[in-house]
Design a protein around this motif. Structure first.
Motif, PDB file in Angstrom:
ATOM      1  N   GLN A  26       0.819  -1.209   0.000  1.00 47.56           N
ATOM      2  CA  GLN A  26       0.000   0.000   0.000  1.00 47.56           C
ATOM      3  C   GLN A  26       0.855   1.263   0.000  1.00 47.56           C
ATOM      4  O   GLN A  26       0.549   2.215  -0.708  1.00 47.56           O
ATOM      5  N   ARG A  27       1.939   1.272   0.776  1.00 48.40           N
ATOM      6  CA  ARG A  27       2.781   2.474   0.847  1.00 48.40           C
ATOM      7  C   ARG A  27       3.428   2.775  -0.497  1.00 48.40           C
ATOM      8  O   ARG A  27       3.452   3.932  -0.936  1.00 48.40           O
ATOM      9  N   ASP A  28       3.917   1.752  -1.191  1.00 50.47           N
ATOM     10  CA  ASP A  28       4.540   1.977  -2.494  1.00 50.47           C
ATOM     11  C   ASP A  28       3.528   2.512  -3.506  1.00 50.47           C
ATOM     12  O   ASP A  28       3.829   3.428  -4.271  1.00 50.47           O
ATOM     13  N   ARG A  29       2.324   1.953  -3.503  1.00 49.96           N
ATOM     14  CA  ARG A  29       1.278   2.461  -4.409  1.00 49.96           C
ATOM     15  C   ARG A  29       0.924   3.900  -4.079  1.00 49.96           C
ATOM     16  O   ARG A  29       0.750   4.729  -4.975  1.00 49.96           O
ATOM     17  N   LEU A  30       0.827   4.203  -2.777  1.00 51.70           N
ATOM     18  CA  LEU A  30       0.490   5.560  -2.349  1.00 51.70           C
ATOM     19  C   LEU A  30       1.567   6.552  -2.776  1.00 51.70           C
ATOM     20  O   LEU A  30       1.264   7.642  -3.271  1.00 51.70           O
TER      21      LEU A  30
END
Length: 74
Positions: A26-30
């Protein structure tokens, strides 16, 4: 005779990329969304996520390299 349709190639690229994006955490996508979708600066992203600007600089580079490698193996 039919000709190559550039839009079809773009569609195929998106079709290949979508599952690779889903595999990211999720953090990488964000971070990718903030950096490239919303055009936030590295400093803005770092402040929002509580990480240094240097980390923000490294994370998208690593993530994009993974996506690029995934696109080439399909």
């Amino acid at each position: 005779m039919g000709e190559d349709d550039p839009a079809m190639e773009l569609f195929e690229d998106f079709h290949t990329l979508a599952p690779l994006l889903q595999q990211l955490d999720q953090r990488d996508r964000l971070i990718l969304q903030m950096r490239f979708g919303q055009e936030w600066t590295q400093a803005e992203i770092g402040a929002e996520l509580g990480i240094s600007q240097m980390q923000v600089s490294r994370l998208p580079s690593r993530t994009l390299a993974r996506l690029r490698a995934g696109m080439l193996t399909v």
